[in-house]
Design a protein around this motif. Structure first.
Motif: not given
Length: 211
Positions: A163-183, A192-195
């Motif tokens: 909701e408005e004002g919430d802070r959304v954070s991520i951790a543990g995302f290396s963006h690598e793994g299964w070959e058929w995901h577009p990492f 881009a979302l972080v920026t």
């Protein structure tokens, strides 16, 4: 009052983040919650792959159902829309015949488990999947089968939980793994979302705070 929402992937978590994650208002984890421990233990929502072998592994036996993270989660998100994956079955049989069980849908099993244990269950809608594919197109992804569960969950949290004002954070995302995901494209999508200020990485502090 604004909330802190943390989405914890199953990648490596730097030392010292567990307390920060556990202090969040809402913590979202994935499948077997492999990063629990270094990534804290608090779990409010578990996002699951509800198709194919990962789903079958979670629903079979009692290890996943009886784990500490699952026991405390009040909500389960089924990340894969049955409509989307049913439509993929025939094309995949031609392009990726080795993925013959990839579209097998076990949503009913998660629904039964949620009902039996008093949890809420949500299925991420097909429209969200289509929006993620459209968003990824801007980052020139290599041919892929589906976006990762992590990316779909981030998009769903931003659009339908935060909701408005919430802070959304991520951790543990290396963006690598299964070959058929577009990492590679997924990393650029998240950056881009972080920026844009819609998301931040707990394990990658802003340049002004780095030594």
């Amino acid at each position: 009052m604004s909330r802190r929402i943390v989405i914890v992937g199953n990648g490596a978590i730097p030392q010292g983040l567990a307390a920060t994650i556990d202090a969040a208002d809402i913590v979202i984890r994935f499948n077997g919650c492999r990063s629990a421990g270094a990534g804290g233990v608090k779990t409010d929502i578990i996002a699951v792959c509800n198709t194919g072998r990962p789903a079958l592994d979670m629903l079979g036996g009692g290890r996943w159902k009886d784990s500490e993270t699952v026991r405390q989660a009040g909500e389960i998100w089924c990340v894969r829309s049955s409509d989307v994956f049913a439509a993929m079955r025939a094309p995949l049989a031609i392009s990726h015949p080795d993925l013959d069980d990839f579209c097998d849908d076990y949503t009913d099993g998660f629904e039964a488990f949620a009902a039996a244990t008093g949890r809420r269950l949500r299925v991420i809608p097909a429209a969200l999947h289509r929006a993620v594919d459209a968003g990824l197109a801007a980052f020139d992804p290599a041919p892929y089968v589906v976006p990762s569960s992590g990316l779909v969950t981030i998009a769903h949290a931003l659009e339908n939980l935060a909701e408005e004002g919430d802070r959304v954070s991520i951790a543990g995302f290396s963006h690598e793994g299964w070959e058929w995901h577009p990492f590679a494209a997924e990393r650029r999508w998240v950056d881009a979302l972080v920026t844009a200020g819609r998301l931040d990485r707990l394990d990658h502090p802003p340049a002004s705070r780095r030594s």
